[in-house]
Design a protein around this motif. Structure first.
Motif, mmCIF file in Angstrom:
data_model
loop_
_atom_site.group_PDB
_atom_site.id
_atom_site.type_symbol
_atom_site.label_atom_id
_atom_site.label_comp_id
_atom_site.label_asym_id
_atom_site.label_seq_id
_atom_site.Cartn_x
_atom_site.Cartn_y
_atom_site.Cartn_z
ATOM 1 N N MET A 182 22.751 -35.754 37.268
ATOM 2 C CA MET A 182 22.954 -34.515 37.667
ATOM 3 C C MET A 182 22.952 -33.531 36.585
ATOM 4 S SD MET A 182 24.444 -32.718 40.707
ATOM 5 C CE MET A 182 24.248 -31.169 40.958
ATOM 6 N N VAL A 183 22.179 -32.174 36.633
ATOM 7 C CA VAL A 183 22.228 -31.269 35.594
ATOM 8 C C VAL A 183 22.620 -29.943 36.324
ATOM 9 C CG1 VAL A 183 21.296 -30.152 33.643
ATOM 10 C CG2 VAL A 183 21.062 -32.604 33.850
ATOM 11 N N ASP A 184 23.549 -29.417 35.571
ATOM 12 C CA ASP A 184 23.665 -27.897 36.219
ATOM 13 C C ASP A 184 23.231 -26.963 35.305
ATOM 14 O OD1 ASP A 184 24.994 -25.532 36.796
ATOM 15 O OD2 ASP A 184 27.040 -26.197 36.830
ATOM 16 N N GLY A 202 23.303 -23.565 35.569
ATOM 17 C CA GLY A 202 23.820 -22.237 35.793
ATOM 18 C C GLY A 202 24.387 -22.056 37.205
ATOM 19 N N SER A 203 25.041 -23.072 38.084
ATOM 20 C CA SER A 203 25.257 -22.982 39.297
ATOM 21 C C SER A 203 26.458 -22.119 39.490
ATOM 22 C CB SER A 203 25.384 -24.342 39.855
ATOM 23 O OG SER A 203 26.557 -24.942 39.909
ATOM 24 N N ASN A 257 28.753 -24.001 41.146
ATOM 25 C CA ASN A 257 29.623 -24.919 41.326
ATOM 26 C C ASN A 257 29.823 -25.585 42.583
ATOM 27 O OD1 ASN A 257 31.150 -26.836 39.991
ATOM 28 N ND2 ASN A 257 32.988 -25.970 39.944
ATOM 29 N N GLU A 278 27.410 -28.657 42.991
ATOM 30 C CA GLU A 278 28.262 -29.799 42.296
ATOM 31 C C GLU A 278 29.342 -30.456 43.168
ATOM 32 O OE1 GLU A 278 27.185 -27.070 40.159
ATOM 33 O OE2 GLU A 278 25.759 -28.353 39.741
ATOM 34 N N MET A 311 21.135 -22.292 29.093
ATOM 35 C CA MET A 311 20.988 -23.368 29.569
ATOM 36 C C MET A 311 19.709 -24.164 29.423
ATOM 37 S SD MET A 311 23.800 -25.287 29.776
ATOM 38 C CE MET A 311 23.047 -26.852 30.793
ATOM 39 N N VAL A 345 18.517 -28.084 29.264
ATOM 40 C CA VAL A 345 18.066 -28.847 30.375
ATOM 41 C C VAL A 345 16.652 -29.519 30.059
ATOM 42 C CG1 VAL A 345 16.933 -28.381 32.728
ATOM 43 C CG2 VAL A 345 19.098 -27.286 32.177
#
Ligand code: SF4
Lengths: 455, 168
Positions: B47-49, B51-52, B54, B57, B97, B101
């Motif tokens: 799992m890669v965030d 710029g969420s 959250n 997640e 990011m 990514v």
């Protein structure tokens, strides 16, 4: 005097630097062609990030700052670009030349650097932690963030306050209700209206529900980071139950869109029943977990933030209360009448932060019971007046501060200071006596937001 | 401790194996079969965030809670892209990011797939384009599948994963 926030705004012919303290606001006007100010960081260390941010955002020069590195703008960000200036209107940027970031580092024989992030091993948000190590001992940590910077402040400029809500409630998903309540209070100030008590109760209920969801998740994850996974299984079941209640009441698992000006239906009988069960489950959890010495051996004295440092670094929320700083935006007659009791501890370690959360879960359950009420009040909003407005709310992390300037009916400047923005700046102080293997536990015990911090 | 085990026995198994919810039960069975067939019984997700907020997640973390218990179906969230078959990407692809990514994607051994989750990476949500945003993700990565929602609920993520498994 507690320091809360410092931010800049661009006026017609000058910049205004606003500094917010617990009971004073200081405004300084500076010329646009020589935008120079003096640092406050010598007195209030937490001012550093605010000042480095305005240097990136507006090109303001902090003359006597000892740290002039960029903060929000990273290695590839084009030089001399200040996106919060009004004449900056680009919607996309080309990558500039790569300029390495100079990390704070302790140097010496046998001392080495460990770089962690921005992408981490678990399902968590991105951020960078740079350690100076002597063997396992952490000598220093630099926390570096803003990987998630979305340009929220600029995105909201030019919008009407009511249109801005879907964005504001998604700045930090775990604190959505708190952000919405700050937004609500600004709307009320701008329309010069008062919130009917029944709506206030509903919103307060939802804020406490958000808090217990967040706290219960942490009550599972903190032991999990100390190698005790069973606690996570137990607590994540409780937090999932609470999240489903949020869905039931607001139509959304995180309460996006939940804070409005019409009261809705709540099934009081079933909610009361659930709250009762939840309290029993938390009691069972507490009895079980308090009885596991090996766990407390990991928690006790790990990641200490002393009272003195917590005050000096303007810490807020759970982190501050665990270090004996008794601040909470809920200290007011409305909350006190509904059973609010401040949770606080003095040891300032991971144990204290765990215990503060546990105490707050009980208190939130009690208050939620007191907030429940059958009601269908509606408030129709009058026209919004131009002006400068600001509000506070105690999110599950800590004190949230939001400020909005409205000019000609649209947002001229939006700024929000997530509690994480100040608390992150104190995290490095917690590492001094611990080994690097304790870092995930210490970090989790604070559970700060990256998204709310980075904007 | 004794009290805990009593409570534990009282609660029984929580996982929604859902004799009641036949739909999810069928989905879970099919996922298990598909993972067995196409990924030798274990599908590893990184799992890669990017710029969420959250919440995406949080919903992925919820997949591990006793109600959903995704690992039961042979699906694991792994700590390194080098252990992964799939990158599950959340968030709005920020300027800061994006290079990280892409780097994480490069580190995943082939064959590999990108699944985007949530409205953010597809640029279909409430966030508007600013200088700090480089979404949609498909401009930067070969996106094999998208799971809609803001955030998609754990159940929707499970359904989305099944759709992906059927597709490949
Ligand atoms: S899709 Fe929605 S929930 Fe997911 S990160 Fe974006 S705003 Fe948050």
């Amino acid at each position: 005097m507690r320091f809360i926030a410092r931010y800049a705004k661009e006026l017609e012919s000058r910049f205004e630097i606003v500094t917010v303290y617990e009971d004073a606001i200081d405004k300084e006007l500076i010329a646009k062609d020589t935008p120079v100010i003096q640092t406050l960081a010598k007195k209030y260390p937490a001012a550093i990030w605010f000042e480095r941010k305005m240097q990136d955002d507006f090109g303001i020069i902090i003359e006597d700052a000892f740290d002039k590195r960029p903060l929000v703008h990273q290695e590839r960000f084009p030089k001399d670009t200040h996106p919060l200036r009004k004449d900056f209107v680009k919607k996309s940027l080309q990558e500039g030349n790569y300029v390495p970031y100079k990390y704070e580092a302790i140097k010496g024989d046998g001392i080495f650097q460990v770089a962690v992030g921005p992408i981490h091993a678990g399902i968590i948000e991105p951020g960078h932690f740079q350690f100076s190590q002597a063997g396992e001992d952490m000598l220093h940590l630099e926390v570096r963030h803003f990987y998630k910077n979305r340009g929220i402040e600029k995105m909201l400029e030019g919008k009407k306050l009511l249109e801005a809500k879907p964005i504001i409630e998604r700045i930090s998903g775990n604190e959505s209700i708190a952000y919405q309540i700050c937004w609500r209070d600004i709307v009320l100030q701008a329309t010069q209206q008062k919130l009917p008590l029944a709506l206030q109760k509903r919103h307060a209920f939802l804020l406490e529900l958000e808090r217990i969801i967040h706290h219960l998740t942490d009550l599972g994850f903190i032991p999990n980071d100390a190698g005790f996974g069973a606690a996570l299984a137990y607590a994540s079941k409780l937090s999932e139950d609470a999240r489903r209640k949020m869905q039931e009441i607001t139509g959304h698992r995180f309460g996006f869109g939940a804070i409005g000006f019409a009261n809705g239906f709540m099934d009081i009988a079933s909610i009361s029943e659930w709250l009762k069960e939840l309290r029993e489950s938390v009691v069972a959890f507490e009895e079980w977990i308090m009885d596991i010495p090996s766990l407390w051996d990991r928690f006790d004295t790990t990641g200490i933030l002393s009272l003195k440092k917590a005050l000096k670094y303007s810490s807020v929320g759970v982190v501050a209360r665990a270090s004996g700083v008794t601040i909470d935006r809920r200290i007011n007659p409305f909350y006190l009448e509904h059973g609010f009791v401040m949770a606080s501890e003095v040891s300032g370690d991971a144990s204290a932060r765990f215990k503060v959360r546990l105490e707050e879960v009980y208190n939130s359950i009690l208050m939620m019971e007191n907030f429940l009420e059958e009601d269908d009040t509606q408030l129709s909003l009058s026209n919004l007046q131009d002006g400068e407005y600001s509000s506070f709310c105690e999110s599950s992390i800590g004190e949230l501060f939001m400020t909005v300037d409205i000019k000609d009916g649209i947002i001229e400047r939006f700024f929000v200071r997530d509690p994480s923005f100040v608390n992150w700046q104190a995290v490095h102080l917690m590492m001094r006596k611990d080994i690097i293997a304790d870092f995930p536990l210490i970090n989790k015990s604070c559970d700060l937001s990256y998204a709310g911090n980075d904007l | 401790m004794i009290k805990f085990w009593n409570k534990r026995l009282e609660l029984g198994v929580l996982t929604e194996n859902l004799e009641l919810d036949n739909e999810l039960k069928a989905i879970q069975k099919e996922i298990k079969d598909q993972v067995k067939k196409k990924f030798a019984g274990s599908l590893a997700i990184r799992m890669v965030d990017s710029g969420s907020c959250n919440a995406c997640e949080a919903e992925c973390n919820a997949l591990a809670n006793p109600y959903y218990d995704l690992e039961r179906l042979g699906i694991y969230f792994v700590a390194s892209p080098r252990h992964a078959d799939v990158m599950l990407l959340s968030g709005i692809m920020t300027f800061n990011m994006t290079p990280h990514v892409k780097e994480a994607y490069a580190q995943i051994p082939a064959p590999k797939w990108v699944i985007t989750m949530g409205d953010c990476p597809a640029m279909e949500g409430v966030f508007e384009k600013t200088y700090a945003i480089k979404a949609p993700a498909k401009d930067h990565l070969p996106v094999a599948h998208h799971i809609k929602g803001c955030p998609p609920s754990p159940k929707e993520i499970i359904e989305g994963l099944l759709e992906f498994l059927r597709k490949i």
